[in-house]
Scaffold this motif. Structure first.
Motif, PDB file in Angstrom:
ATOM      1  N   ILE A  73       0.952  -1.388  -0.121  1.00  0.00           N
ATOM      2  CA  ILE A  73       0.233  -0.005  -0.106  1.00  0.00           C
ATOM      3  C   ILE A  73       1.124   1.453   0.036  1.00  0.00           C
ATOM      4  CG2 ILE A  73      -1.705   1.441   1.245  1.00  0.00           C
ATOM      5  CD1 ILE A  73      -2.742  -1.437   2.557  1.00  0.00           C
ATOM      6  N   PHE A  74       0.605   2.042  -1.002  1.00  0.00           N
ATOM      7  CA  PHE A  74       1.395   3.352  -0.892  1.00  0.00           C
ATOM      8  C   PHE A  74       0.409   4.511  -0.762  1.00  0.00           C
ATOM      9  CE2 PHE A  74       3.062   6.964  -3.404  1.00  0.00           C
ATOM     10  CZ  PHE A  74       4.526   6.958  -2.779  1.00  0.00           C
ATOM     11  N   ILE A  75       0.635   5.362   0.124  1.00  0.00           N
ATOM     12  CA  ILE A  75      -0.296   6.605   0.424  1.00  0.00           C
ATOM     13  C   ILE A  75      -0.004   7.838  -0.373  1.00  0.00           C
ATOM     14  CG2 ILE A  75      -0.971   8.003   2.354  1.00  0.00           C
ATOM     15  CD1 ILE A  75      -1.577   5.154   2.795  1.00  0.00           C
ATOM     16  N   ILE A  76      -1.118   8.101  -0.940  1.00  0.00           N
ATOM     17  CA  ILE A  76      -1.141   9.258  -2.148  1.00  0.00           C
ATOM     18  C   ILE A  76      -1.661  10.518  -1.181  1.00  0.00           C
ATOM     19  CG2 ILE A  76      -2.125  10.372  -3.944  1.00  0.00           C
ATOM     20  CD1 ILE A  76      -0.232   7.923  -4.388  1.00  0.00           C
ATOM     21  N   ASP A 134      -0.020  -6.645  12.551  1.00  0.00           N
ATOM     22  CA  ASP A 134       0.142  -7.713  13.678  1.00  0.00           C
ATOM     23  C   ASP A 134      -0.130  -7.130  15.016  1.00  0.00           C
ATOM     24  OD1 ASP A 134       0.599  -9.690  11.812  1.00  0.00           O
ATOM     25  OD2 ASP A 134       2.636  -9.287  11.999  1.00  0.00           O
ATOM     26  N   ASP A 135       0.768  -6.735  15.926  1.00  0.00           N
ATOM     27  CA  ASP A 135       0.604  -6.173  17.237  1.00  0.00           C
ATOM     28  C   ASP A 135       1.164  -4.762  17.221  1.00  0.00           C
ATOM     29  OD1 ASP A 135      -0.604  -8.744  18.051  1.00  0.00           O
ATOM     30  OD2 ASP A 135       1.681  -9.575  18.615  1.00  0.00           O
ATOM     31  N   THR A 136       1.236  -4.241  15.996  1.00  0.00           N
ATOM     32  CA  THR A 136       1.809  -2.836  15.919  1.00  0.00           C
ATOM     33  C   THR A 136       0.698  -1.928  15.527  1.00  0.00           C
ATOM     34  OG1 THR A 136       3.076  -2.829  14.026  1.00  0.00           O
ATOM     35  CG2 THR A 136       4.288  -3.451  16.074  1.00  0.00           C
ATOM     36  N   MET A 137       1.174  -0.459  15.781  1.00  0.00           N
ATOM     37  CA  MET A 137       0.272   0.517  15.153  1.00  0.00           C
ATOM     38  C   MET A 137       1.300   1.514  14.619  1.00  0.00           C
ATOM     39  SD  MET A 137      -2.944  -0.081  15.753  1.00  0.00           S
ATOM     40  CE  MET A 137      -3.968   1.197  15.830  1.00  0.00           C
ATOM     41  N   GLU A 138       0.747   1.856  13.143  1.00  0.00           N
ATOM     42  CA  GLU A 138       1.640   2.626  12.206  1.00  0.00           C
ATOM     43  C   GLU A 138       0.780   3.505  11.850  1.00  0.00           C
ATOM     44  OE1 GLU A 138       4.076  -1.012  10.285  1.00  0.00           O
ATOM     45  OE2 GLU A 138       2.869  -0.079   8.974  1.00  0.00           O
ATOM     46  N   ILE A 139       1.542   5.008  11.813  1.00  0.00           N
ATOM     47  CA  ILE A 139       0.824   5.986  11.265  1.00  0.00           C
ATOM     48  C   ILE A 139       1.508   6.304   9.740  1.00  0.00           C
ATOM     49  CG2 ILE A 139       0.448   8.591  11.283  1.00  0.00           C
ATOM     50  CD1 ILE A 139      -0.661   6.993  13.747  1.00  0.00           C
ATOM     51  N   LEU A 140       0.423   6.215   8.764  1.00  0.00           N
ATOM     52  CA  LEU A 140       0.959   6.221   7.383  1.00  0.00           C
ATOM     53  C   LEU A 140       0.464   7.619   6.820  1.00  0.00           C
ATOM     54  CD1 LEU A 140      -0.203   2.927   5.988  1.00  0.00           C
ATOM     55  CD2 LEU A 140       1.935   3.626   6.923  1.00  0.00           C
ATOM     56  N   ASN A 141       1.377   8.347   6.301  1.00  0.00           N
ATOM     57  CA  ASN A 141       1.325   9.741   5.789  1.00  0.00           C
ATOM     58  C   ASN A 141       1.862   9.763   4.170  1.00  0.00           C
ATOM     59  OD1 ASN A 141       1.030  11.385   8.015  1.00  0.00           O
ATOM     60  ND2 ASN A 141       3.004  10.279   8.685  1.00  0.00           N
ATOM     61  N   PRO A 142       1.169  10.861   3.422  1.00  0.00           N
ATOM     62  CA  PRO A 142       1.587  10.643   1.935  1.00  0.00           C
ATOM     63  C   PRO A 142       3.215  10.322   2.042  1.00  0.00           C
ATOM     64  CG  PRO A 142       0.174  12.597   2.541  1.00  0.00           C
ATOM     65  CD  PRO A 142       0.530  11.879   3.668  1.00  0.00           C
ATOM     66  N   GLY A 143       3.354   9.320   0.745  1.00  0.00           N
ATOM     67  CA  GLY A 143       4.686   9.088   0.570  1.00  0.00           C
ATOM     68  C   GLY A 143       5.148   7.567   1.275  1.00  0.00           C
ATOM     69  N   ASP A 144       4.368   7.344   2.243  1.00  0.00           N
ATOM     70  CA  ASP A 144       4.833   5.947   3.087  1.00  0.00           C
ATOM     71  C   ASP A 144       4.296   4.729   2.254  1.00  0.00           C
ATOM     72  OD1 ASP A 144       5.846   7.522   5.094  1.00  0.00           O
ATOM     73  OD2 ASP A 144       4.127   7.540   6.327  1.00  0.00           O
ATOM     74  N   CYS A 145       4.921   3.728   2.369  1.00  0.00           N
ATOM     75  CA  CYS A 145       4.667   2.537   1.911  1.00  0.00           C
ATOM     76  C   CYS A 145       4.529   1.540   3.026  1.00  0.00           C
ATOM     77  CB  CYS A 145       5.562   2.118   0.775  1.00  0.00           C
ATOM     78  SG  CYS A 145       5.040   0.859   0.008  1.00  0.00           S
ATOM     79  N   HIS A 146       3.430   0.708   3.181  1.00  0.00           N
ATOM     80  CA  HIS A 146       3.321  -0.213   3.970  1.00  0.00           C
ATOM     81  C   HIS A 146       3.324  -1.801   3.091  1.00  0.00           C
ATOM     82  CE1 HIS A 146       1.516  -2.905   6.926  1.00  0.00           C
ATOM     83  NE2 HIS A 146       0.664  -3.395   6.035  1.00  0.00           N
ATOM     84  N   TYR A 147       3.899  -2.478   4.054  1.00  0.00           N
ATOM     85  CA  TYR A 147       3.834  -4.096   3.041  1.00  0.00           C
ATOM     86  C   TYR A 147       3.356  -5.245   4.344  1.00  0.00           C
ATOM     87  CZ  TYR A 147       6.116  -8.256   1.449  1.00  0.00           C
ATOM     88  OH  TYR A 147       5.995  -9.611   0.722  1.00  0.00           O
ATOM     89  N   VAL A 149      -6.305   8.497   0.504  1.00  0.00           N
ATOM     90  CA  VAL A 149      -6.233   8.006  -1.012  1.00  0.00           C
ATOM     91  C   VAL A 149      -4.942   7.210  -1.418  1.00  0.00           C
ATOM     92  CG1 VAL A 149      -6.075   8.510  -3.528  1.00  0.00           C
ATOM     93  CG2 VAL A 149      -7.510   9.628  -1.895  1.00  0.00           C
ATOM     94  N   PHE A 150      -4.939   6.066  -1.746  1.00  0.00           N
ATOM     95  CA  PHE A 150      -3.776   4.948  -1.958  1.00  0.00           C
ATOM     96  C   PHE A 150      -3.842   4.115  -2.822  1.00  0.00           C
ATOM     97  CE2 PHE A 150      -6.688   2.922   0.829  1.00  0.00           C
ATOM     98  CZ  PHE A 150      -6.847   1.479   0.544  1.00  0.00           C
ATOM     99  N   TYR A 151      -2.762   3.811  -3.421  1.00  0.00           N
ATOM    100  CA  TYR A 151      -2.623   2.623  -4.342  1.00  0.00           C
ATOM    101  C   TYR A 151      -2.173   1.311  -3.628  1.00  0.00           C
ATOM    102  CZ  TYR A 151      -2.244   6.189  -8.118  1.00  0.00           C
ATOM    103  OH  TYR A 151      -2.564   7.035  -8.922  1.00  0.00           O
ATOM    104  N   ALA A 152      -2.742   0.071  -4.261  1.00  0.00           N
ATOM    105  CA  ALA A 152      -2.410  -1.073  -3.562  1.00  0.00           C
ATOM    106  C   ALA A 152      -2.159  -2.079  -4.417  1.00  0.00           C
ATOM    107  CB  ALA A 152      -3.742  -1.503  -2.506  1.00  0.00           C
ATOM    108  N   VAL A 153      -1.243  -3.084  -4.363  1.00  0.00           N
ATOM    109  CA  VAL A 153      -1.023  -4.242  -5.150  1.00  0.00           C
ATOM    110  C   VAL A 153      -1.181  -5.324  -4.225  1.00  0.00           C
ATOM    111  CG1 VAL A 153       0.402  -5.408  -6.716  1.00  0.00           C
ATOM    112  CG2 VAL A 153       0.416  -2.948  -6.789  1.00  0.00           C
ATOM    113  N   VAL A 154      -2.241  -6.384  -4.657  1.00  0.00           N
ATOM    114  CA  VAL A 154      -2.107  -7.729  -3.996  1.00  0.00           C
ATOM    115  C   VAL A 154      -1.880  -8.611  -4.760  1.00  0.00           C
ATOM    116  CG1 VAL A 154      -3.822  -9.064  -2.595  1.00  0.00           C
ATOM    117  CG2 VAL A 154      -4.027  -6.557  -2.674  1.00  0.00           C
ATOM    118  N   PRO A 155      -0.364  -9.307  -4.884  1.00  0.00           N
ATOM    119  CA  PRO A 155      -0.025 -10.413  -5.852  1.00  0.00           C
ATOM    120  C   PRO A 155      -0.404 -11.528  -5.105  1.00  0.00           C
ATOM    121  CG  PRO A 155       1.817  -9.278  -4.563  1.00  0.00           C
ATOM    122  CD  PRO A 155       0.658  -8.619  -4.079  1.00  0.00           C
TER     123      PRO A 155
END
Length: 110
Positions: free
Chosen positions: A58-61, A70-83, A101-107
């Motif tokens: 997931i890439f945040i626009i 899992d057991d953590t919390m992450e703040i996602l801002n524009p430009g951040d990527c989550h895997y 708004v975000f782009y996501a790829v699910v392979p």
């Protein structure tokens, strides 16, 4: 292969994966991948789910989101990527005042 998200139908999925509000993806589905540009309006979320046979990138626009991974919390801002690799769980919430708004790829990995 070019994907023009503006030409794809926007879906309005209520309570996606047990989340709250509406999830609004424009999605290309192929044999081995889902590729999307999606919007989570303020207060909406994607419920906690596990990626058993696939992963997600997931890439945040724009906007700000909170990712439970899992057991953590992450703040996602524009430009951040989550895997989220196979075997892991995550949930995304828009607790801001503007659209997330975000782009996501699910392979698939089978």
């Amino acid at each position: 292969m070019k994907i023009s998200f503006d030409s794809l139908e926007e879906q309005n999925i209520q309570n996606f994966k047990g989340g709250e509000g509406v999830f609004k993806p424009r999605m290309h589905v192929g044999n081995y991948n889902k590729i999307m540009r999606a919007t989570l309006p303020a207060g909406s979320s994607i419920g906690l789910h596990t990626h058993d046979t696939n992963s997600e990138i997931i890439f945040i626009i724009s906007g700000v989101g909170t990712m439970e991974y899992d057991d953590t919390m992450e703040i996602l801002n524009p430009g951040d990527c989550h895997y989220c690799p196979p075997g892991h769980s995550h949930s995304l919430k828009n607790n801001g005042d503007e659209d997330l708004v975000f782009y996501a790829v699910v392979p698939e990995h089978n």
